[in-house]
Design a protein around this motif. Sequence first.
Motif, PDB file in Angstrom:
ATOM      1  N   ASN A   1      -2.392   3.512  -4.306  1.00 31.03           N
ATOM      2  CA  ASN A   1      -1.360   3.583  -5.327  1.00 31.03           C
ATOM      3  C   ASN A   1      -1.908   4.333  -6.536  1.00 31.03           C
TER       4      ASN A   1
ATOM      5  N   SER B   1      -3.783  -0.882  -1.999  1.00 29.01           N
ATOM      6  CA  SER B   1      -4.498   0.387  -1.866  1.00 29.01           C
ATOM      7  C   SER B   1      -3.557   1.588  -1.899  1.00 29.01           C
TER       8      SER B   1
ATOM      9  N   SER C   1       0.819  -1.209   0.000  1.00 25.79           N
ATOM     10  CA  SER C   1       0.000   0.000   0.000  1.00 25.79           C
ATOM     11  C   SER C   1       0.853   1.259   0.000  1.00 25.79           C
TER      12      SER C   1
ATOM     13  N   ASN D   1     -11.980   5.047  -6.805  1.00 23.91           N
ATOM     14  CA  ASN D   1     -11.346   4.817  -8.093  1.00 23.91           C
ATOM     15  C   ASN D   1     -12.103   5.601  -9.156  1.00 23.91           C
TER      16      ASN D   1
ATOM     17  N   LEU E   1      -8.178  -2.614  -3.095  1.00 19.29           N
ATOM     18  CA  LEU E   1      -7.629  -1.802  -4.186  1.00 19.29           C
ATOM     19  C   LEU E   1      -8.137  -0.374  -4.096  1.00 19.29           C
TER      20      LEU E   1
ATOM     21  N   THR F   1       2.331   2.302 -10.254  1.00 16.29           N
ATOM     22  CA  THR F   1       1.474   2.757 -11.351  1.00 16.29           C
ATOM     23  C   THR F   1       0.962   1.607 -12.218  1.00 16.29           C
TER      24      THR F   1
ATOM     25  N   ILE G   1      -2.543   2.697  -9.684  1.00 24.70           N
ATOM     26  CA  ILE G   1      -2.812   1.644 -10.659  1.00 24.70           C
ATOM     27  C   ILE G   1      -4.057   1.972 -11.481  1.00 24.70           C
TER      28      ILE G   1
ATOM     29  N   ASN H   1      -7.014   4.024  -5.940  1.00 17.58           N
ATOM     30  CA  ASN H   1      -6.146   3.908  -7.107  1.00 17.58           C
ATOM     31  C   ASN H   1      -6.781   4.714  -8.235  1.00 17.58           C
TER      32      ASN H   1
END
Length: 276
Positions: free
Chosen positions: A59, A57, A34, A105, A79, A39, A61, A82
Amino acid sequence: MPKGKAAKGTKVTIKIAKKAIRMTPDGRRRLTLSNMGITIFPKCLLKLTNVDELDLSRNLIQKLPENIGNFTSLRWLDLHSNKLESVPESIGNLVGLTHLNLSNNRLISASLPSTIGYLTNLKSVNLGMNQLDTLPTSMMALDSLQELCLFDNLFISLPEFVKLLRNITKLNVKRNPLSYVQEDSEEMEKGKEPEVYLVHESSLCKTCLKRCKEKRERPIKGGGGGGGKGGGGCGGGDAFEEKRIRTYQGLIVPNSVAAVNQDVWRVRNMEYKQIN
C-alpha cells in the motif's frame, strides 16, 4: 482529480474490513487489505483487535498509529512495500508476534524503537530494502528468532549481537556494503583463519548434508582436498578443506545461508586457497 489535490487513497470502513477477514487452515483470523492503494492506516481497524494476522502490504502507508500496540492478539504482521518512515514504540506491546515483515519501506536505523526487543516470540523478521546501517541492541533478547532478513540496506558490518542469537538458521545480508571479503583477506594475510559460521543440519539440502557427513566421517589427511567441482544442491560442501572442518553437536560445516550469499563465500574460499 482537481488540480493541486493529491489522491486520498482507498477508504477502508469497518464493514469492508470485517468482510476481508478469513480463517486460516490453522484456525486463525486473518485480515488481508493488501494492494488496495491505502495511504493512511485505517483507524477502524483498531476496533478489530481480536485478529491474529494483519496484512497491509503493498500500500502507500507512511505512518502507523501510536496505539498499534493495541493489537495484542497479533501473531503475524505484514507491512512490506509501503512508505513507512518510522515504527512507533508501542509495537513492543505486540508480545505475541512470531512474524514481522517491514521490508521495502523507508526506515532508517533511528526509526526502529528499542521496544522491538520486547518481541521475544519473534521467529522471523524481515527488514530488507530499507536504509538501515545498524539495529537496536535490544534485539539481542530475541532468542526465538530463526530468520533475519537485512538484504538491500546500508550495513558495513553485521551487528555483533546477531552472532549471539542461538536459534538463527537463516540470515540474508545480500547487497549491503559489507566488508567481509576485505576483512577476511586481511586476516588470512596475517595468518589467521576467517570467521566460520555454522548452521543446523535442517538448514542444508539433502545433497549438501550427505556430502558434509561423508567428509566429516573421512579420516583427516594432511593436504585435505576440496575437490571444488560444485555439483548440484546449494553448493559449499566440496569447497572446504578437511583440515578446517569442525564438528559441533547438531551443527554442520559453514553454509552461505548463515552469513553471506554463495558467491561471496566462494570468493573467500578461492582467496584462501591462493594465499595458501
